[in-house]
Design an enzyme around this catalytic site. Structure first.
Site, PDB file in Angstrom:
ATOM      1  N   THR A 123      77.384   1.063 -51.316  1.00 52.57           N
ATOM      2  CA  THR A 123      77.733   0.846 -49.909  1.00 52.57           C
ATOM      3  C   THR A 123      76.614  -0.004 -49.310  1.00 52.57           C
ATOM      4  O   THR A 123      75.510  -0.046 -49.865  1.00 52.57           O
ATOM      5  CB  THR A 123      77.806   2.183 -49.151  1.00 52.57           C
ATOM      6  OG1 THR A 123      76.494   2.773 -49.193  1.00 52.57           O
ATOM      7  CG2 THR A 123      78.792   3.139 -49.775  1.00 52.57           C
ATOM      8  N   GLU A 145      84.017   3.634 -50.751  1.00 56.09           N
ATOM      9  CA  GLU A 145      84.239   4.993 -51.260  1.00 56.09           C
ATOM     10  C   GLU A 145      85.701   5.286 -51.579  1.00 56.09           C
ATOM     11  O   GLU A 145      86.015   6.311 -52.160  1.00 56.09           O
ATOM     12  CB  GLU A 145      83.752   6.031 -50.230  1.00 56.09           C
ATOM     13  CG  GLU A 145      82.240   6.151 -50.116  1.00 56.09           C
ATOM     14  CD  GLU A 145      81.621   5.228 -49.084  1.00 56.09           C
ATOM     15  OE1 GLU A 145      82.213   4.176 -48.796  1.00 56.09           O
ATOM     16  OE2 GLU A 145      80.540   5.560 -48.577  1.00 56.09           O
ATOM     17  N   LYS A 148      79.372   7.851 -25.975  1.00 58.96           N
ATOM     18  CA  LYS A 148      79.666   9.168 -25.411  1.00 58.96           C
ATOM     19  C   LYS A 148      79.338   9.135 -23.924  1.00 58.96           C
ATOM     20  O   LYS A 148      78.185   9.136 -23.535  1.00 58.96           O
ATOM     21  CB  LYS A 148      78.859  10.240 -26.146  1.00 58.96           C
ATOM     22  CG  LYS A 148      79.297  10.278 -27.604  1.00 58.96           C
ATOM     23  CD  LYS A 148      78.798  11.469 -28.372  1.00 58.96           C
ATOM     24  CE  LYS A 148      79.516  11.530 -29.702  1.00 58.96           C
ATOM     25  NZ  LYS A 148      78.679  11.424 -30.865  1.00 58.96           N
ATOM     26  N   TRP A 189      84.737  10.191 -25.156  1.00 62.93           N
ATOM     27  CA  TRP A 189      84.365   9.104 -26.059  1.00 62.93           C
ATOM     28  C   TRP A 189      85.016   7.795 -25.641  1.00 62.93           C
ATOM     29  O   TRP A 189      86.205   7.763 -25.322  1.00 62.93           O
ATOM     30  CB  TRP A 189      84.816   9.428 -27.493  1.00 62.93           C
ATOM     31  CG  TRP A 189      84.034  10.530 -28.150  1.00 62.93           C
ATOM     32  CD1 TRP A 189      83.021  11.260 -27.609  1.00 62.93           C
ATOM     33  CD2 TRP A 189      84.219  11.027 -29.480  1.00 62.93           C
ATOM     34  NE1 TRP A 189      82.561  12.182 -28.517  1.00 62.93           N
ATOM     35  CE2 TRP A 189      83.274  12.060 -29.671  1.00 62.93           C
ATOM     36  CE3 TRP A 189      85.075  10.703 -30.528  1.00 62.93           C
ATOM     37  CZ2 TRP A 189      83.166  12.769 -30.883  1.00 62.93           C
ATOM     38  CZ3 TRP A 189      84.969  11.405 -31.728  1.00 62.93           C
ATOM     39  CH2 TRP A 189      84.031  12.422 -31.895  1.00 62.93           C
TER      40      TRP A 189
HETATM   41  P1  ADP Z   1      80.126  -0.637 -45.711  1.00 56.75           P
HETATM   42  O1  ADP Z   1      79.350  -0.553 -46.932  1.00 56.75           O
HETATM   43  O2  ADP Z   1      79.795  -1.674 -44.697  1.00 56.75           O
HETATM   44  O3  ADP Z   1      80.475   0.683 -45.109  1.00 56.75           O
HETATM   45  P2  ADP Z   1      82.791  -0.863 -46.523  1.00 56.75           P
HETATM   46  O4  ADP Z   1      83.505  -2.093 -46.858  1.00 56.75           O
HETATM   47  O5  ADP Z   1      82.865   0.260 -47.445  1.00 56.75           O
HETATM   48  O6  ADP Z   1      81.381  -1.322 -46.332  1.00 56.75           O
HETATM   49  O7  ADP Z   1      83.181  -0.457 -45.063  1.00 56.75           O
HETATM   50  C1  ADP Z   1      84.062   0.553 -44.783  1.00 56.75           C
HETATM   51  C2  ADP Z   1      84.210   0.685 -43.305  1.00 56.75           C
HETATM   52  O8  ADP Z   1      84.698  -0.534 -42.743  1.00 56.75           O
HETATM   53  C3  ADP Z   1      85.244   1.693 -42.908  1.00 56.75           C
HETATM   54  O9  ADP Z   1      84.727   2.992 -42.971  1.00 56.75           O
HETATM   55  C4  ADP Z   1      85.576   1.242 -41.505  1.00 56.75           C
HETATM   56  O10 ADP Z   1      84.597   1.665 -40.582  1.00 56.75           O
HETATM   57  C5  ADP Z   1      85.487  -0.247 -41.608  1.00 56.75           C
HETATM   58  N1  ADP Z   1      86.810  -0.809 -41.791  1.00 56.75           N
HETATM   59  C6  ADP Z   1      87.416  -1.158 -42.936  1.00 56.75           C
HETATM   60  N2  ADP Z   1      88.632  -1.675 -42.699  1.00 56.75           N
HETATM   61  C7  ADP Z   1      88.805  -1.646 -41.357  1.00 56.75           C
HETATM   62  C8  ADP Z   1      89.859  -2.033 -40.475  1.00 56.75           C
HETATM   63  N3  ADP Z   1      90.979  -2.588 -40.899  1.00 56.75           N
HETATM   64  N4  ADP Z   1      89.663  -1.842 -39.155  1.00 56.75           N
HETATM   65  C9  ADP Z   1      88.535  -1.289 -38.683  1.00 56.75           C
HETATM   66  N5  ADP Z   1      87.510  -0.915 -39.455  1.00 56.75           N
HETATM   67  C10 ADP Z   1      87.644  -1.091 -40.773  1.00 56.75           C
END
Ligand code: ADP
Length: 588
Positions: A231, A376, A485, A490
């Site tokens: 990640t 994940e 918040k 929220w």
């Molecule tokens: P990072 O390592 O930056 O977390 P990821 O690609 O695993 O990289 O990111 C996952 C996160 O990206 C998700 O938990 C969410 O917050 C955001 N995300 C992914 N797709 C979308 C989407 N279509 N709209 C909004 N947020 C998204």
């Protein structure tokens, strides 16, 4: 057909049919329903099914491609600046040659082999060659900070690093910090090999072409690790997600579905999402499964090159993050170009802005598949496509649904919970922590970093805050750490950002919470205006009015030339929070 209790199709109540009166045109019950009587059947415990035990291995995908679509092409805009074209049968052979070469070098099952590479045919060979013979393909994101790259390679214990020419200078600078790497394979041919200070350097083409490809993939356990991806570590050190052969193959089936990425053997796919980012959404796997032609953009992400590849190769489907599409759409706007044969675009990684979905669909006739997922979750979790019910909604309401992140693909379960882990209603209004589980969702991180990450029922907390509506469409309202918040309620920073980028003079927008003496936190909006745009706070406030609840309106709007981004192209809110730590609203 007799309906004992008429069904209005809306009430959600079950309908009852009289079995012997069901006619052949009955859509709900089938036409040959008979009571079985259950005379001879008694449940006596576990009975093993009598079907073949065919392990779900990544190598089966490339074998399948070689047999069933051997002549389908894979075209790469290479790092060396040329266009390369070959077929699945060639990919299959060279993946085997690479597998042989790695085994001869001394790689053993379970070894991690790092890749630092763009989307290219050689990177595809690495994916199949490494995991085919039992290694773990560790895709490293070159856009990470250099300390993170060395941390990740060391933490994974990578024995070899396979790298594109573009990254040689980067790795020369890091070489002394890479404690486990025994050899560097530069992914090019002899004539392009650079002068380098890297030690134990191997030329990829020589390494591969020294073998004959006469190799049978080993019969691995389908639960063996096949890939590793960290990640991006916006909080703390990056953590490794260790995919198995089984999880990758199951994810492939799911991603192919019509309500997921919806691709097949007639498609020409250009996965702009990089292979170092969450498996390129599984596209290098699903293309071999279905026989789609692949166009790989190498190190090129600019609108002009993407457009050129799309047009010249009749691309029908492409997928990537909103930032990339912004560049492409700007390019089309400037040049008056169109999207030729593209029928579908996958957008994910961050929320697809409404204006972007509209432009793709209304101006260019391209259907948007807005998807959500994370490293994940392999990554596919949800996709916003229509159902029987929602297909007949008005265009505006369908667009509202497409702005959401969508419904789960089969294999992924979702729910939202409050701070005490109580499930919250699926009414499209209540926001809660988004929890996920399924066979391609992480169980624990590599090296058990972070300890136990699932709750007692096996749910993983995504760190996202979301709503789920009555039709099952999930909408991300924020990352848990970014939600603002205010007075015990929220405010979604993402909603505010999405609306702001709909303003014609706004290129990018970020919203963060600023400490407030009365409300705890209030939103500050930070805007990057489009080039040459003359825009002021009042314009933004007028634009937001009526589009969000009054109490969601930001207390201030500031303008900047650029915003910081993470390695995966998301706005780096942690850095913004530090930059604006001492900021106070004008009224305070
Ligand atoms: P990072 O390592 O930056 O977390 P990821 O690609 O695993 O990289 O990111 C996952 C996160 O990206 C998700 O938990 C969410 O917050 C955001 N995300 C992914 N797709 C979308 C989407 N279509 N709209 C909004 N947020 C998204």
């Amino acid at each position: 057909m007799v309906m004992l209790q008429p069904h209005d199709g809306k009430s959600g109540e079950p309908s009852f049919f009289k079995f012997d009166q069901i006619s052949h045109d009955c859509k709900q019950g089938g036409s040959r329903v008979k009571a079985s009587g259950n005379k001879n059947y008694r449940y006596g415990g576990f009975m093993k099914g009598k079907m073949q035990d065919w392990p779900l291995l990544v190598s089966k995908l490339i074998d399948h491609a070689a047999v069933n679509h051997p002549n389908v092409e894979i075209i790469t805009a290479t790092v060396e600046g040329l266009e390369h074209c070959y077929r699945y049968i060639d990919l299959h052979l060279r993946s085997k040659k690479l597998g042989q070469a790695l085994l001869k070098w001394g790689m053993v099952e379970g070894d991690r082999i790092g890749t630092l590479a763009w989307n290219t045919y050689r990177h595809m060979e690495a994916w199949y060659g490494i995991s085919g013979v039992g290694g773990v393909t560790h895709t490293i994101n070159p856009r990470l900070f250099t300390e993170q790259i060395s941390y990740i390679a060391n933490h994974a214990g990578d024995r070899i690093l396979m790298l594109d020419l573009s990254f040689v200078p980067l790795i020369e600078g890091l070489q002394d910090q890479l404690t486990t790497i025994e050899a560097f394979i530069i992914m090019t041919d002899r004539s392009h090999m650079p002068e380098t200070s890297l030690k134990n350097v191997i030329c990829y083409e020589e390494f591969v072409e020294a073998e004959d490809g006469d190799l049978t993939w080993p019969d691995l356990d389908e639960n063996a690790a096949a890939g590793l991806c960290y990640t991006s570590g916006t909080t703390g050190n990056p953590k490794g997600v260790l995919y198995s052969h089984r999880s990758n193959v199951l994810h492939t089936y799911a991603a192919l579905m019509v309500d997921a990425l919806a691709v097949g053997g007639r498609d020409v796919i250009m996965p702009v999402v990089p292979m170092f980012h969450a498996n390129a959404w599984g596209i290098p796997y699903l293309a071999t499964a279905c026989g789609a032609k692949l166009i790989l953009n190498g190190p090129n992400f600019d609108g002009a090159t993407l457009h050129e590849l799309i047009t010249r190769h009749d691309v029908t489907m492409t997928a990537g993050v909103p930032t990339v599409w912004l560049m492409l759409l700007n390019h089309l706007e400037e040049t008056g170009g169109d999207l030729a044969k593209v029928t579908k675009v996958g957008i994910g990684g961050s929320a697809a802005p409404r204006s972007m979905i509209q432009t793709f669909q209304d101006k260019y006739g391209v259907e948007v598949h807005h998807a959500w997922g994370m490293t994940e979750t392999s990554p596919l979790g949800t996709v916003a496509t229509m159902t029987h019910e929602t297909e007949s909604w008005s265009a505006e309401k369908r667009l509202d649904l497409q702005c959401k992140q969508g419904r789960t693909v089969f294999g992924v379960e979702l729910k939202i919970v409050d701070d005490d882990n109580n499930e919250m209603p699926k009414d499209g209004k209540a926001f809660g922590h988004l929890m996920v589980r399924g066979p391609w969702v992480v169980e624990s991180y590599y090296g058990d970093d972070g300890g136990t990450i699932l709750d007692d029922d096996g749910w993983f907390n995504t760190g996202d805050v979301a709503t789920i509506d009555a039709q099952g469409y999930m909408q991300i309202t924020d990352r848990s750490k970014d939600v603002i918040k205010s007075g015990g309620e929220w405010i979604s920073s993402i909603d505010l950002e999405n609306i702001a980028v709909g303003h014609p003079d706004v290129a990018e927008a970020a919203v963060i919470g600023i400490a407030h003496p009365k409300w705890d936190e209030r939103p500050l909006m930070i805007i990057v205006p489009r080039e040459n745009a003359q825009i002021e706070k009042a314009d933004i406030m007028t634009f937001l009015r009526g589009k969000v609840a009054k109490w969601w309106e930001p207390n201030d709007v500031v303008f900047v030339d650029e915003l910081p981004h993470t390695a995966t192209g998301k706005i780096l809110k942690t850095e913004l929070r530090i930059s604006y730590e001492d900021y106070r609203f004008p009224e305070d």
